[in-house]
Design an enzyme around this catalytic site. Structure first.
Site, short mmCIF file in Angstrom:
data_model
loop_
_atom_site.label_atom_id
_atom_site.label_comp_id
_atom_site.label_asym_id
_atom_site.label_seq_id
_atom_site.Cartn_x
_atom_site.Cartn_y
_atom_site.Cartn_z
N ASP A 73 7.68 11.71 -4.42
CA ASP A 73 8.82 10.91 -3.97
C ASP A 73 8.76 10.85 -2.44
OD1 ASP A 73 11.33 10.03 -3.07
OD2 ASP A 73 12.37 10.86 -4.81
N TYR A 108 16.18 15.96 -5.02
CA TYR A 108 17.46 15.25 -5.05
C TYR A 108 18.19 15.66 -6.35
CZ TYR A 108 20.61 11.44 -6.21
OH TYR A 108 21.71 10.72 -6.60
N LYS A 137 17.23 3.51 0.35
CA LYS A 137 17.32 4.25 1.62
C LYS A 137 16.62 3.47 2.73
CE LYS A 137 18.95 7.19 -1.35
NZ LYS A 137 20.26 6.91 -1.90
N ARG A 193 12.75 -9.45 -16.86
CA ARG A 193 12.80 -7.99 -16.99
C ARG A 193 11.48 -7.36 -16.56
NH1 ARG A 193 12.56 -6.42 -21.91
NH2 ARG A 193 14.33 -7.63 -22.63
C1 3LM Z 1 21.36 11.04 -1.57
N1 3LM Z 1 19.67 10.12 -2.98
O1 3LM Z 1 22.38 10.88 -0.89
P1 3LM Z 1 18.78 5.86 -6.22
N2 3LM Z 1 14.92 10.24 -4.62
C2 3LM Z 1 15.50 10.75 -3.52
C3 3LM Z 1 16.84 10.46 -3.25
O2 3LM Z 1 17.39 10.98 -2.16
C4 3LM Z 1 17.57 9.63 -4.14
C5 3LM Z 1 16.92 9.14 -5.28
C6 3LM Z 1 15.58 9.44 -5.49
C7 3LM Z 1 20.98 10.07 -2.63
C8 3LM Z 1 21.85 9.21 -3.23
S1 3LM Z 1 23.88 10.68 -4.21
C9 3LM Z 1 25.14 10.19 -5.25
C10 3LM Z 1 23.29 9.27 -3.30
C11 3LM Z 1 14.71 11.63 -2.61
C12 3LM Z 1 19.02 9.31 -3.92
C13 3LM Z 1 17.62 8.25 -6.27
O3 3LM Z 1 18.77 5.78 -7.71
O4 3LM Z 1 18.26 4.59 -5.58
O5 3LM Z 1 20.10 6.35 -5.69
O6 3LM Z 1 17.67 6.95 -5.79
O7 3LM Z 1 20.60 12.03 -1.40
#
Ligand code: 3LM
Length: 400
Positions: free
Chosen positions: A189, A117, A214, A64
């Site tokens: 971010d 986001y 991403k 963990r």
């Molecule tokens: C999207 N975004 O389609 P995860 N920070 C940024 C992001 O764009 C995202 C996260 C953090 C998208 C996901 S929407 C249902 C799909 C700038 C995610 C969060 O927890 O790894 O998804 O990251 O914009």
């Protein structure tokens, strides 16, 4: 550190993304680092285990908090972002959660840019507010607005640049300077730009985080998150935020896949940026396109700042069509190559509708106030042949 590992630390971005921290001679000559698929680690003796728990002896204890495949990824990302220490977790949201649950106490304040986001926005405005944290929204594209929201209780200033979904660009150095004046930490971010295009820590930020789902992973086949910054801060996030509060580590297999993604990050970002620039230029010339945002276009309001701050402009574009939401939906449905899906940074070109998808967590009033139009579309330009992407956009725009 052997001489090969030492040499790695001084090499260029792509070389470090491929080699840093790994010497095949340590692992039977295996060219590719192994995946340590283990949840726990054997202690040499009872005393050794107790010492490790007390932090008096180095070594791995339990998955963990640490795993060797993750450690390699953390070391590489830390180097690519220009930070001391990295921490790999299960998703971008796990990176945000682990970080903020570590940094904040009830009574603290956080300043966020108003365009984030959708789930990050909800984390702050609907999540942390339940635990006695005050969230202050600011338009950080105007650094002069920052002193008005900073108070003696501000612990953190948080933003994305370029921001999801409308690609607003924020001056990292200016915001960092203003935040430092009240001893607030700056957390950026960097998901949209990646360290291949900008390194916020070098511009004064204290922590950088990513949805590694991403561009870092890059192939739409995993979820992951990363935090990078000073060792003291990141060690606290690992030891408290991750270990005690979120319990959301990255799987060793996903650490391996992100390491594989990193090897081509610089190459991929070049191509994403080149293709997106061409698609943005096509859209800019089309009479049905409104509110087009791409930081690489001279017409983009913060083009000069983007040129100063970013090496290239990335793979995301947002725009509206004449006819608003209905026209936007029809355009999405006419696309044949570009796939209707959320997420971004994948090899496949993707299109989505923020108001009903990634930013449905904002109220309609918040979206209107924060520049996220109901008809806005967001495209993540992938790595297909550029002429095929352009042809798909053109046919979907022009077909009745
Ligand atoms: C999207 N975004 O389609 P995860 N920070 C940024 C992001 O764009 C995202 C996260 C953090 C998208 C996901 S929407 C249902 C799909 C700038 C995610 C969060 O927890 O790894 O998804 O990251 O914009």
């Amino acid at each position: 550190m052997n001489s090969r590992k030492r040499r790695n630390a001084e090499q260029g971005f792509a070389t470090r993304a491929i080699h840093l921290g790994y010497d095949p001679s340590d692992e039977h000559g295996a060219l590719t680092p192994p995946i340590f698929m283990t949840s726990t680690y054997a202690f040499e003796s009872a005393e050794a285990g107790s010492e490790m728990f007390r932090g008096e002896r180095p070594g791995y204890v339990y998955g963990r908090t640490r795993n060797p495949t993750q450690s390699l990824l953390e070391e590489r990302l830390a180097s690519l972002e220009g930070g001391e220490r990295g921490l790999a977790v299960a998703s971008g949201m796990a990176a945000i959660g682990s970080t903020f649950f570590t940094l904040l106490n009830a009574g603290d304040e956080v300043v966020i840019d108003h365009t984030l986001y959708g789930n990050s926005f909800a984390f702050f405005t609907k999540g942390l507010t339940r635990f006695g944290v005050t969230i202050r929204l600011a338009d950080l594209t105007d650094p002069a607005s920052l002193p008005r929201v900073l108070t003696g209780r501000t612990k953190v200033v948080y933003f994305e640049t370029p921001a999801n979904p409308n690609l607003r660009v924020i001056d990292i150095a200016q915001v960092s300077m203003a935040a430092q004046a009240v001893s607030a930490l700056v957390v950026v971010d960097n998901t949209f730009a990646t360290p291949a295009l900008q390194q916020p820590l070098k511009l004064g930020a204290d922590l950088v985080l990513h949805s590694a789902t991403k561009y870092l992973g890059g192939h739409g086949d995993l979820l992951g998150g990363i935090v990078v910054g000073r060792a003291e801060l990141v060690d606290r996030i690992r030891g408290h935020g991750l270990r005690v509060l979120t319990g959301a580590p990255l799987s060793p297999l996903n650490a391996f896949l992100i390491l594989r993604g990193l090897k081509t990050l610089e190459l991929r970002i070049e191509r994403h940026s080149e293709a997106a620039q061409q698609v943005a230029e096509l859209l800019a010339d089309h009479p049905r396109v409104r509110n087009l945002s791409y930081p690489g276009l001279p017409s983009f309001p913060q083009h000069a700042l983007a040129r100063r701050q970013m090496r290239r402009f990335g793979g995301l574009i947002s725009f509206e069509l004449d006819g608003g939401i209905a026209a936007g939906m029809a355009f999405m449905n006419r696309l044949e190559l570009i796939t209707r899906a959320v997420s971004l940074g994948d090899t496949e070109s993707l299109v989505q509708h923020p108001a009903s998808m990634t930013h449905a967590t904002y109220s309609p009033e918040e979206r209107a106030a924060h520049g996220i139009g109901d008809g806005l579309l967001r495209m993540s330009i992938g790595l297909e042949s550029i002429e095929d992407i352009l042809a798909d956009v053109a046919q979907a725009l022009d077909r009745p």
